[in-house]
Enzyme design. Structure first.
Site, short mmCIF file in Angstrom:
data_model
loop_
_atom_site.label_atom_id
_atom_site.label_comp_id
_atom_site.label_asym_id
_atom_site.label_seq_id
_atom_site.Cartn_x
_atom_site.Cartn_y
_atom_site.Cartn_z
N ASP A 187 0.72 -1.88 -0.16
CA ASP A 187 0.12 -0.32 -0.03
C ASP A 187 1.04 1.00 0.11
O ASP A 187 1.38 1.45 0.98
CB ASP A 187 -1.09 -0.40 1.18
CG ASP A 187 -1.88 1.60 1.15
OD1 ASP A 187 -1.62 2.81 0.89
OD2 ASP A 187 -3.08 1.07 2.18
N ASP B 23 0.54 7.97 -9.73
CA ASP B 23 -0.25 7.51 -11.44
C ASP B 23 -1.38 6.54 -10.84
O ASP B 23 -1.25 5.50 -11.12
CB ASP B 23 0.75 7.01 -11.87
CG ASP B 23 0.06 6.62 -13.26
OD1 ASP B 23 -0.90 6.98 -13.96
OD2 ASP B 23 0.60 5.92 -14.12
#
Length: 745
Positions: A340, A365
């Site tokens: 994460d 992104d």
């Protein structure tokens, strides 16, 4: 159930079947008591260049229909095929739930098939390989036919019928499975990971390829266009959870627009972090910069990276970069974390801690801000995370993120729409200490609309490289781009002219910004735009003579007529300005210093800039502007007596030499760090307006405090203004320059 086919072709009655029910009345096949939903899945298929004899045979088509039903594990109750005059066959089959039908045009080699099935959770489009195999019968090459040797072409679409279905409206449904338009649409792979569904398709519209005869080229195995190897290749598209991420033909435009504006705005990025980017293309673009020592990619879905390597290898192809690897993930400068990204930053950089070293550029992104997924909301609107980003970067750090589709010209205020996370991001960047934020867009990403990006600078000085001219950008690309084995530029889309287009936000972004409540001040301040309704006093009604401020103030500009408050002064020549951009000023100063002021031309130029110019830092560092008209003789109004220009809280007498005014940070008229109105008019040179009535014969005076270029110049420049106002001679006085130049010394 037993299907018995009867050939009635001889009497024109076609081929049909009747059902003999061999099943037990209590079997699972009889669910009449179950409540049925009013929905069905409808698969439509068109196949071209099919064998004409097959398309004109009722029995062969009937057998093909039975084969399809069997392999699809459907229940067929009855069917009927009948030949048409002069050619062609139509078939219809009654399924237990809905129907299957087909119609053929043998002379054109075309068959259209419809399969409509209700009451099943399984999707029909995985049946496409079966349908193409059964019905895509090629013309026999030894038989004379216009279809001989032509490749089978297939078009298909899937739609839901009825009112009870809960089909999610996304790119996959709208532009892939539901669209019958593409000339080619082939599922490459579908993968379900622990985090998302990955769909990859080959997609082609021949009409958009080229005007030349593609059919002949497609069957000419020796044809190759080295200048454009993609010309005959279908587009490959990748979707995550139904949303388009990038396409083979357009991914370079998207990824280069995402990466290089921020990278070249930084003087020498060494450590770069990428959030997301599982396809590997963002990493590829980062590795094209020879200053990069480590590219950190934090992608939670390792399977996404592996699928991309296998099915879209072009996205992560670094084989042409000298010193790299075939796959960018394997480049020695790449560091991969499959976890994460939010937790990665929070664990390393929260609460002022920095346990993983500074990161020069952060590239986001990941999901679009408007996504309903909790990760997206946290990524774009969590202040603690934004503080971690800020802590991770040194004082010249830069963050860049993709924001999704650019708002339309008449879109609602983002703070009150589904795009509210964008506005939250802008505000958070300001709150955690960023000094400059900009939006830009790219229209060639392949998403159907223009795509918006946002860049944030921790240092105001980063604007200097952001606003570099095209030649400066091209030079930086030559110096920084990693050399390639092919000898070609590693940059396929981005260049100096492209960067110039990113420096000014679109009108739609400005319009949407100005719909905010309360209305931002810059939206109502007409200083940035010429207002034809405002009166203007032309320079023909002005005159130059000795300044009223004393002999050491040089000449001044006086009005011959009364000037009402709010009037432009010399508005018709406002654009006649000689501009020395920061980089130009640095070159001149460098030459002047290295020549020890012995070169007459450089000395004159320095005196000209310092004596007649005024300084601005709106492009990051000090630029000098000189009015190329008599407006250049406007002097400073001492002790707040100026009658034009922008009002400041202090004047040269009351100013604290140790505390520069807020206006020096460049945010003169904006309450927001993000202000596309100001950004769109940075290059405007609209003259100031009178701030009070000016009587005929009065000298026109401006507020020179607004023209001090930087915090470092503040104390010296304010001291010089005090001396001038006291009638003293300053070091760089205009009189001294004019006397020196006139004498030829």
């Amino acid at each position: 159930m037993t299907l018995i086919a009867e050939d009635n072709n001889s009497d024109g009655c076609g081929v049909e079947c009747r059902v003999e029910d061999d099943e037990d009345d209590d079997g699972d096949d009889d669910d009449d008591d179950d409540e049925e939903e009013a929905e069905a899945e409808h698969l439509m298929v068109d196949i071209k260049n099919v064998d004409d004899s097959f398309l004109n045979s009722e029995r062969r088509l009937a057998n093909a229909l039975l084969e399809l039903v069997s392999e699809a594990k459907l229940t067929l109750l009855s069917y009927h095929c009948i030949g048409l005059v002069p050619k062609g066959v139509s078939c219809v089959g009654l399924l237990k739930k809905n129907y299957v039908s087909l119609h053929t045009w043998p002379e054109r080699g075309v068959i259209s098939l419809d399969l409509c099935v209700g009451g099943t959770s399984a999707s029909l489009f995985p049946l496409m390989p079966i349908i193409e195999r059964i019905f895509g019968v090629p013309q026999a090459s030894h038989l004379p036919s216009d279809l001989s040797g032509k490749k089978i072409e297939v078009k298909w679409a899937r739609k839901f019928r009825g009112f009870d279905h809960d089909e999610r409206i996304n790119d996959l449904s709208l532009f892939v499975v539901n669209d019958l338009g593409p000339d080619r649409k082939t599922e490459v792979v579908t993968v379900q990971t622990d985090y998302q569904t990955i769909n990859i398709f080959d997609y082609e519209f021949k009409s958009t390829k080229t005007l030349i005869n593609l059919n002949s080229l497609l069957h000419h195995t020796g044809f190759h266009d080295p200048k454009n190897p993609l010309v005959l290749r279908p587009d490959r598209i990748i979707l995550l959870d139904g949303w388009l991420q990038s396409t083979l033909h357009n991914e370079a435009a998207y990824h280069e627009a995402l990466v290089h504006p921020a990278m070249f705005a930084h003087e020498a990025p060494k450590r770069v972090a990428i959030i997301g980017g599982g396809e590997g293309a963002t990493l590829r673009e980062v590795l094209k910069h020879n200053t990069v020592e480590e590219a950190i990619m934090i992608e939670i879905d390792e399977k996404m990276v592996n699928v991309s390597r296998q099915y879209i290898p072009e996205w992560s192809d670094c084989s042409d970069l000298e010193g790299s690897a075939n796959c960018c993930v394997d480049d020695p400068r790449s560091t991969m974390y499959y976890e994460d990204a939010l937790a990665w930053f929070m664990n390393r950089y929260s609460n002022g801690n920095s346990t993983a070293g500074p990161i020069d550029v952060i590239i986001v992104d990941a999901l679009d801000p408007e996504s309903e997924i909790p990760f997206s909301k946290a990524l774009y609107s969590d202040k603690t995370l934004m503080e971690a980003f800020n802590n991770a970067m040194p004082s010249d750090g830069i963050i860049i993120m993709q924001l999704g589709e650019t708002p339309q010209l008449f879109a609602a205020d983002e703070t009150r729409s589904k795009f509210k996370n964008r506005a939250a991001t802008e505000k958070l960047l300001e709150e955690v200490g960023f000094e400059s934020v900009h939006a830009y867009e790219e229209s060639h990403c392949g998403f159907g609309g223009s795509w918006e990006f946002m860049v944030g600078f921790k240092s105001w000085s980063s604007r200097k490289r952001w606003y570099a001219n095209p030649a400066e950008v091209e030079l930086a690309m030559q110096k920084r781009g990693v050399r390639t084995k092919s000898g070609q530029s590693p940059f396929h889309y981005f260049n100096g002219a492209t960067m110039a287009s990113y420096q000014v936000p679109s009108r739609s972004v400005e319009n949407v910004f100005c719909r905010r409540q309360p209305v931002p001040p810059s939206c109502t301040n007409k200083t940035y735009m010429y207002n034809p309704e405002r009166p203007n006093v032309p320079t023909s009604l002005l005159e130059v003579k000795a300044s009223s401020l004393g002999e050491n103030a040089g000449r001044g500009l006086f009005t011959k007529v009364d000037i009402p408050k709010g009037s432009y002064i010399g508005g018709e020549v406002a654009g006649a300005t000689i501009r020395f951009f920061p980089s130009t000023r640095e070159v001149i100063d460098g030459l002047y210093t290295s020549c020890n002021a012995t070169e007459r031309e450089l000395e004159v130029l320095e005196y000209y800039m310092d004596g007649y110019g005024f300084t601005s830092r709106k492009f990051g560092k000090a630029e000098v502007l000189v009015d190329a008209s008599i407006l250049t003789f406007v002097n400073h109004g001492c002790n707040g007596t100026y009658n034009t220009g922008r009002v400041t809280k202090v004047n040269e007498l009351t100013a604290d030499l140790e505390t520069p005014i807020d206006e020096l940070n460049g945010r003169i008229h904006s309450d927001s760090l993000f202000d596309p109105v100001i950004d769109r008019h940075l290059f405007s040179s609209i003259t100031d307006a009178s701030i009070r009535d000016i009587k005929a014969g009065e000298e026109i005076l401006d507020n020179y405090l607004n023209f001090i270029g930087s915090d470092g110049d503040w104390a010296n420049d304010v001291s010089d203004l005090r001396k001038q106002c006291n009638g003293e001679k300053t070091k760089d006085s205009v009189n001294e320059y004019e006397d020196c130049y006139a004498s030829g010394d």
